[in-house]
Scaffold this active site. Structure first.
Site, PDB file in Angstrom:
ATOM      1  N   ARG A   1       0.860  -1.185   0.000  1.00 23.74           N
ATOM      2  CA  ARG A   1       0.000   0.000   0.000  1.00 23.74           C
ATOM      3  C   ARG A   1       0.894   1.232   0.000  1.00 23.74           C
ATOM      4  O   ARG A   1       1.932   1.253   0.687  1.00 23.74           O
ATOM      5  CB  ARG A   1      -0.917   0.032   1.235  1.00 23.74           C
TER       6      ARG A   1
ATOM      7  N   GLU B   1      -1.796   7.511  -5.529  1.00 23.69           N
ATOM      8  CA  GLU B   1      -2.315   6.690  -6.632  1.00 23.69           C
ATOM      9  C   GLU B   1      -3.834   6.758  -6.820  1.00 23.69           C
ATOM     10  O   GLU B   1      -4.326   6.485  -7.914  1.00 23.69           O
ATOM     11  CB  GLU B   1      -1.910   5.230  -6.451  1.00 23.69           C
TER      12      GLU B   1
ATOM     13  N   HIS C   1      -0.825  -0.372  -9.691  1.00 27.29           N
ATOM     14  CA  HIS C   1      -1.587  -1.316  -8.867  1.00 27.29           C
ATOM     15  C   HIS C   1      -2.066  -2.526  -9.687  1.00 27.29           C
ATOM     16  O   HIS C   1      -3.251  -2.847  -9.719  1.00 27.29           O
ATOM     17  CB  HIS C   1      -2.785  -0.597  -8.228  1.00 27.29           C
TER      18      HIS C   1
HETATM   19  P1  NAI Z   1      -1.537 -11.102   5.149  1.00 28.88           P
HETATM   20  O1  NAI Z   1      -2.533 -10.608   6.136  1.00 28.88           O
HETATM   21  O2  NAI Z   1      -1.523 -12.546   4.769  1.00 28.88           O
HETATM   22  O3  NAI Z   1      -0.071 -10.736   5.659  1.00 28.88           O
HETATM   23  C1  NAI Z   1       0.289  -9.498   6.207  1.00 28.88           C
HETATM   24  C2  NAI Z   1       1.444  -9.734   7.130  1.00 28.88           C
HETATM   25  O4  NAI Z   1       1.902  -8.458   7.600  1.00 28.88           O
HETATM   26  C3  NAI Z   1       1.088 -10.581   8.361  1.00 28.88           C
HETATM   27  O5  NAI Z   1       2.005 -11.643   8.510  1.00 28.88           O
HETATM   28  C4  NAI Z   1       1.184  -9.577   9.508  1.00 28.88           C
HETATM   29  O6  NAI Z   1       1.596 -10.167  10.736  1.00 28.88           O
HETATM   30  C5  NAI Z   1       2.248  -8.632   8.964  1.00 28.88           C
HETATM   31  N1  NAI Z   1       2.305  -7.372   9.693  1.00 28.88           N
HETATM   32  C6  NAI Z   1       1.297  -6.725  10.340  1.00 28.88           C
HETATM   33  N2  NAI Z   1       1.783  -5.622  10.937  1.00 28.88           N
HETATM   34  C7  NAI Z   1       3.108  -5.578  10.679  1.00 28.88           C
HETATM   35  C8  NAI Z   1       4.154  -4.685  11.034  1.00 28.88           C
HETATM   36  N3  NAI Z   1       3.917  -3.615  11.786  1.00 28.88           N
HETATM   37  N4  NAI Z   1       5.392  -4.955  10.592  1.00 28.88           N
HETATM   38  C9  NAI Z   1       5.652  -6.038   9.828  1.00 28.88           C
HETATM   39  N5  NAI Z   1       4.699  -6.925   9.471  1.00 28.88           N
HETATM   40  C10 NAI Z   1       3.447  -6.696   9.882  1.00 28.88           C
HETATM   41  O7  NAI Z   1      -1.717 -10.172   3.863  1.00 28.88           O
HETATM   42  P2  NAI Z   1      -1.291 -10.506   2.352  1.00 28.88           P
HETATM   43  O8  NAI Z   1      -2.407 -11.228   1.673  1.00 28.88           O
HETATM   44  O9  NAI Z   1       0.061 -11.075   2.325  1.00 28.88           O
HETATM   45  O10 NAI Z   1      -1.288  -9.019   1.734  1.00 28.88           O
HETATM   46  C11 NAI Z   1      -0.350  -8.045   2.152  1.00 28.88           C
HETATM   47  C12 NAI Z   1      -0.742  -6.700   1.581  1.00 28.88           C
HETATM   48  O11 NAI Z   1      -0.577  -6.709   0.154  1.00 28.88           O
HETATM   49  C13 NAI Z   1      -2.240  -6.341   1.754  1.00 28.88           C
HETATM   50  O12 NAI Z   1      -2.460  -5.731   3.002  1.00 28.88           O
HETATM   51  C14 NAI Z   1      -2.481  -5.382   0.642  1.00 28.88           C
HETATM   52  O13 NAI Z   1      -2.289  -4.077   1.117  1.00 28.88           O
HETATM   53  C15 NAI Z   1      -1.406  -5.707  -0.388  1.00 28.88           C
HETATM   54  N6  NAI Z   1      -1.946  -6.184  -1.662  1.00 28.88           N
HETATM   55  C16 NAI Z   1      -1.556  -5.550  -2.838  1.00 28.88           C
HETATM   56  C17 NAI Z   1      -2.048  -5.974  -4.063  1.00 28.88           C
HETATM   57  C18 NAI Z   1      -1.629  -5.353  -5.355  1.00 28.88           C
HETATM   58  O14 NAI Z   1      -2.316  -5.546  -6.379  1.00 28.88           O
HETATM   59  N7  NAI Z   1      -0.535  -4.623  -5.406  1.00 28.88           N
HETATM   60  C19 NAI Z   1      -3.022  -7.061  -4.138  1.00 28.88           C
HETATM   61  C20 NAI Z   1      -3.310  -7.716  -2.864  1.00 28.88           C
HETATM   62  C21 NAI Z   1      -2.798  -7.255  -1.684  1.00 28.88           C
END
Ligand code: NAI
Length: 328
Positions: free
Chosen positions: A233, A262, A294
């Site tokens: 993000r 964005e 994105h």
């Molecule tokens: P997820 O929920 O599986 O993993 C997120 C991880 O971040 C978790 O392991 C969590 O413990 C960790 N986390 C939380 N707070 C943290 C901190 N302060 N420091 C370090 N790590 C921390 O989420 P997933 O599915 O892996 O997605 C991650 C992000 O990717 C989403 O939140 C979304 O913003 C982004 N995304 C981007 C897309 C794109 O098209 N560019 C598409 C899908 C998701």
């Protein structure tokens, strides 16, 4: 159940209509406009709305949706930082999302950005088209035996960690929780990851605790010549500080699929417009920055999974079933 879709592009419509025969109870209408207070008014007569990453689902929008009788917001994405969850809860509007449609889609794009920025493919492509076959300015560095630093090892971060391991990189990670599946990863503090990584890839959600986690102080802690990739993000990176870090020659390259400004740009063709006060334009002026709009999620497999899960979320709501995809 009648669902009004906002911010629909032709590919959204196609992928949802493909799934519809399996969900005969559901009826869909599609709008090109995005969801915001003004367009929320159009939701009268529908049971649910379906929104996406740049929709404005803040307090005002939720109030209007509530007045219009909407009981369900279907996010056809993983992130929900654009939803005022407090307000939604207050009105008893339920919000369901698609938490993990295809982590590999995003992780592969993160690696594509890292490689393209490292090997200057964005420049090489244009040079060769102009019959300029020289290699000046195209030098990169091997990822093999370098250090990858993964920030956030959930679904996407884990997929990226596996890809980096496949490249023969040593993989460091920082997360508030350790992922037990990643036995090849060494968890370190955020500062250690910053100091030791040749490639830093961000995969944590945008929350108060992660907002602007990449700022001038954390940039200063990075190794000189690092590659930074953000497919998570935009708000994770303080853009003005990133620009300053690039000007101080901290980065070998930067690959961004997401960035702070964005929202107005995402999925829109603004090629004929004159950009006024744009830090994006400043970022694009640097030869070592590569930006995509994105598109990390944008694969056939991911779109099919998004539409299938979104419609299943609607059915679970309709049948009063508990769903692990509900944001609580
Ligand atoms: P997820 O929920 O599986 O993993 C997120 C991880 O971040 C978790 O392991 C969590 O413990 C960790 N986390 C939380 N707070 C943290 C901190 N302060 N420091 C370090 N790590 C921390 O989420 P997933 O599915 O892996 O997605 C991650 C992000 O990717 C989403 O939140 C979304 O913003 C982004 N995304 C981007 C897309 C794109 O098209 N560019 C598409 C899908 C998701």
């Amino acid at each position: 159940m009648k669902i009004l879709f906002y911010d629909t592009k032709s590919y959204d419509r196609e992928s949802f209509e493909k799934q519809l025969p399996a969900f005969p109870e559901i009826e869909l209408d599609f709008l090109e406009s995005d969801l915001e207070p003004h367009t929320a008014r159009l939701a009268r007569g529908y049971d649910a709305v379906c929104a996406f990453v740049s929709s404005d689902i803040g307090t005002k929008t939720i109030e209007i949706l509530n007045e219009r009788g909407i009981r369900l917001i279907l996010m056809r994405c993983a992130g929900f930082n654009n939803v005022d969850m407090e307000k939604a809860k207050e009105y008893g509007i339920r919000v369901l999302r698609v938490p993990g449609y295809s982590p590999e889609a995003v992780a592969e794009h993160a690696m594509a950005l890292a490689l393209a920025a490292n090997r200057h493919l964005h420049k090489a492509y244009v040079k060769v088209r102009e019959n300029d076959f020289s290699l000046n300015g195209l030098m990169g560095f091997n990822f093999y035996q370098k250090v990858a630093g993964i920030v956030g090892t959930g679904k996407i971060g884990a997929a990226m960690a596996r890809i980096c391991r496949g490249f023969g990189m040593k993989v460091l990670a920082y997360d508030v929780y350790q992922n037990p599946d990643l036995d090849f990863v060494e968890y370190v503090s955020f500062d250690e990851l910053l100091a030791k990584s040749d490639l830093i890839s961000l995969h944590c959600p945008l929350m108060d605790s992660t907002y602007h986690m990449i700022n001038i102080d954390t940039i200063e802690k990075m190794k000189d010549g690092v590659i930074l990739v953000n497919t998570s993000r935009g708000g994770l990176v303080k853009t003005a500080d990133l620009v300053e870090g690039i000007r101080r020659r901290k980065f070998f390259a930067v690959g961004l699929d997401v960035y702070e400004e964005e929202t107005k740009n995402v999925f829109e063709d603004r090629s004929a417009e004159i950009m006024e006060h744009s830090t994006t334009a400043r970022l694009l002026s640097f030869p070592n920055v590569m930006i995509t709009s994105h598109q990390g999620f944008f694969t056939e497999e991911a779109l099919a999974a998004i539409s299938q899960t979104t419609l299943q979320n609607a059915m679970d709501f309709l049948n009063g079933k508990e769903s692990p995809n509900e944001i609580k």
